[in-house]
Each structure stands twice: as C-alpha cells, then as structure tokens.
Design a protein around this motif. Structure first.
Motif, mmCIF file in Angstrom:
data_model
loop_
_atom_site.group_PDB
_atom_site.id
_atom_site.type_symbol
_atom_site.label_atom_id
_atom_site.label_comp_id
_atom_site.label_asym_id
_atom_site.label_seq_id
_atom_site.Cartn_x
_atom_site.Cartn_y
_atom_site.Cartn_z
ATOM 1 N N TRP A 63 4.536 -2.449 -2.734
ATOM 2 C CA TRP A 63 3.495 -3.021 -3.596
ATOM 3 C C TRP A 63 2.290 -2.079 -3.683
ATOM 4 C CZ3 TRP A 63 3.917 -8.317 -5.307
ATOM 5 C CH2 TRP A 63 5.018 -9.005 -4.784
ATOM 6 N N ASP A 64 1.929 -1.690 -4.900
ATOM 7 C CA ASP A 64 0.702 -0.920 -5.119
ATOM 8 C C ASP A 64 0.441 -0.834 -6.622
ATOM 9 O OD1 ASP A 64 -1.341 1.217 -5.287
ATOM 10 O OD2 ASP A 64 -0.841 1.535 -3.174
ATOM 11 N N ASP A 65 -0.788 -1.128 -7.038
ATOM 12 C CA ASP A 65 -1.112 -1.094 -8.467
ATOM 13 C C ASP A 65 -1.840 0.182 -8.868
ATOM 14 O OD1 ASP A 65 -3.485 -1.709 -7.119
ATOM 15 O OD2 ASP A 65 -4.283 -2.859 -8.812
ATOM 16 N N ASP A 66 -1.993 1.127 -7.938
ATOM 17 C CA ASP A 66 -2.697 2.377 -8.234
ATOM 18 C C ASP A 66 -1.782 3.391 -8.901
ATOM 19 O OD1 ASP A 66 -5.115 1.549 -7.284
ATOM 20 O OD2 ASP A 66 -4.927 2.529 -5.333
ATOM 21 N N LYS A 103 2.080 4.805 -8.158
ATOM 22 C CA LYS A 103 2.487 5.293 -6.839
ATOM 23 C C LYS A 103 3.778 4.628 -6.372
ATOM 24 C CE LYS A 103 -2.133 6.417 -5.048
ATOM 25 N NZ LYS A 103 -3.147 6.119 -3.993
ATOM 26 N N SER A 104 3.829 3.317 -6.501
ATOM 27 C CA SER A 104 4.993 2.583 -6.000
ATOM 28 C C SER A 104 6.262 2.997 -6.729
ATOM 29 C CB SER A 104 4.767 1.080 -6.139
ATOM 30 O OG SER A 104 4.507 0.721 -7.484
ATOM 31 N N VAL A 154 -3.325 -1.005 3.870
ATOM 32 C CA VAL A 154 -4.368 -1.214 2.870
ATOM 33 C C VAL A 154 -5.664 -0.567 3.340
ATOM 34 C CG1 VAL A 154 -3.315 -3.314 1.984
ATOM 35 C CG2 VAL A 154 -4.916 -3.476 3.883
ATOM 36 N N LYS A 207 -1.055 -5.892 -7.296
ATOM 37 C CA LYS A 207 -1.558 -6.112 -5.949
ATOM 38 C C LYS A 207 -0.811 -7.268 -5.282
ATOM 39 C CE LYS A 207 -6.367 -4.631 -6.773
ATOM 40 N NZ LYS A 207 -6.363 -3.477 -5.849
ATOM 41 N N GLY A 247 0.823 -1.200 0.000
ATOM 42 C CA GLY A 247 0.000 0.000 0.000
ATOM 43 C C GLY A 247 0.858 1.250 0.000
ATOM 44 N N ALA A 248 0.624 2.150 -0.955
ATOM 45 C CA ALA A 248 1.440 3.356 -1.101
ATOM 46 C C ALA A 248 0.582 4.612 -1.085
ATOM 47 C CB ALA A 248 2.252 3.283 -2.398
#
Length: 268
Positions: free
Chosen positions: A60-63, A84-85, A128, A106, A28-29
């Motif tokens: 880890w972050d896919d946003d 973001k990551s 998260v 994710k 989570g970022a």
C-alpha cells in the motif's frame, strides 16, 4: 534455588503450517518499505524451499516516484512518475513469479469512517513516516480484531520507524495468540501495540517538518543513507525467526546507527 523462567512468545500455529500463503499487508513503499519488500521476497522463497506455503503480499502506497527517491530507495530513474507500489510489485512479480498486489491508495479509513478494502491480513507491516498514520493503522487493526473471520484473521503487526540516525522495530499481537503449555518457559500470549506501549514517546519524537525533499542530497539531511536498510535486515530477521524457530524471546529493538548501538526489547 528458584530461577525465573524466560518469557517467550510462541508463533501462532497457522503461520507455521498454513494451508494457503500467509497474507501480508505492507504499508509504505519508501526508504524502509521498498527494502522490506525485498526481504519479504527472500523470506517467501526460503519458506517455499522449506515446504511452507509462503507469503501473499499486498503493498500500500499512494506516492509516486520522484528524483528525491532515487539512490536511497529501491527505484530507478526510468521509474520516475510511476506509483511506488506498482513499480515495486511489478518488479517482484517479474523476478520471482509471484502474484503479489499493489494498492495506490493510503491504508486509512475514508471520510465516512469505512475501512479500505483488502485491509484484512494475517500480518500487517508498517513502514510509515508519521505518527498519525501509525495510530490510524492501530485503530483499523483493533476494529478488525473484533470482527472474527476464519480467513486472513489478523495475528501480528510489525512496525518500523526511524529518524535520521535512529529507529525502532516493534512486534505486536492483534489480540491474544494461543500459547502451548510449557514447563520451561513463561509463555506470553499478548504483545502490546507500539501505539499503546510507546505512544507518548512516538508523539514526542515526531518531527513536525515533513516537507517533501526535492533531491537525494536534501533527503539525506532527514534520513541517513543506511538507517532504513539496517533496520530492515534486523526487523525482518525477527519476522523470519517467527517462522523458522516458532518462537521469540524478543519483540523488537531500538537501533542507533550513528554509534552502532542496538538495544533489544524482550518479551515480558
């Protein structure tokens, strides 16, 4: 007169005297994760100054970054549209000369039930924004604990969670951590997962409306400006004490920024 011994968890020995940097998965970022990463950078620099091997972090972050993330999270307008990551890790590596890694997916099992690559780390930190993701991480960590390896064997899970004005940070062990013999303290080898100890509370408190915010003003209706940073400082202080003191009497806390109350949770 017999008095009860203070319950203490002693840090796993490898964290105190590692041969290589301690592997950390930060999941989570966003509002909390972006600030936790900064705190990890500070911890890393401090540990190295003390002769420790430091940390090796994977974020880890896919946003991707949107205008709603500016101001409350650690992002600039020029970074809008980037992952973001990637933006955060690149910034850390440039600033501190680290070789930390970014993942743009994710941290979850795929549709075939396979775990993500690089899922194994000595410390897992979750920032998260929903309960389902926490339970997914818990499932992966439990499965990893059954697969014994000598390298990057999972030891700890530190979970951050919050609503608009309140939040909590909980430290868990992944399996039992060998404790020294102690006449002074009652040693505690296992700290339960947040999903086991407070699972029902997490489910009850989850907000069903996770609609993405379109602006910073709208985002502030869901999470106040400084709830993430206040949780970060206190939660990362708990992590720092594991390294610096080699023990902890506390495994977390509940935090209410609206009326400035914090309730520590003791090891038991």
């Amino acid at each position: 007169m017999n008095t009860a011994k203070t319950a203490i968890h002693f840090t796993d020995n490898y964290l105190l005297n590692p041969t290589n940097p301690i592997s950390v998965n930060l999941i989570g970022a966003g509002g909390t994760g972006s600030k936790v990463l900064t705190a990890l950078m500070e911890i890393n620099e401090s540990l190295i100054a003390l002769g420790h091997a430091g940390l090796q972090v994977r974020l880890w972050d896919d946003d991707v970054i949107t205008s709603a993330n500016l101001g409350r999270q650690r992002f600039a307008e020029s970074e809008t549209g980037l992952y973001k990551s990637v933006a955060l890790i690149n910034r850390c590596n440039r600033w501190a000369g680290t070789n930390w890694k970014a993942e743009t997916i994710k941290f979850e099992k795929d549709k075939f039930g396979r775990m993500p690559e690089k899922a194994r780390a000595i410390i897992t930190i979750t920032c998260v924004d929903n309960v389902q993701a926490r339970f997914g991480v818990a499932e992966i960590l439990k499965e990893l604990s059954y697969r014994r390896h000598y390298q990057d064997e999972p030891k700890y899970w530190l979970d951050f969670g919050n609503s608009q004005h309140t939040g909590q940070v909980l430290l868990s062990t992944i399996g039992e951590i060998k404790q020294p013999n102690s006449e002074k303290y009652q040693t505690v080898a296992s700290l339960p997962f947040v999903t086991d100890e407070f699972g029902e509370l997490l489910k009850q408190s989850e907000q069903e409306d996770n609609t993405p915010s379109c602006s910073l003003a709208e985002a502030l209706e869901y999470q106040d400006l400084f709830i993430n940073s206040s949780l970060t400082q206190m939660g990362c202080s708990l992590l720092w004490n594991l390294f610096r003191r080699g023990m902890t009497e506390y495994k977390g806390f509940f935090h209410n920024l609206k009326d400035f109350r914090t309730h520590p949770i003791k090891v038991a």
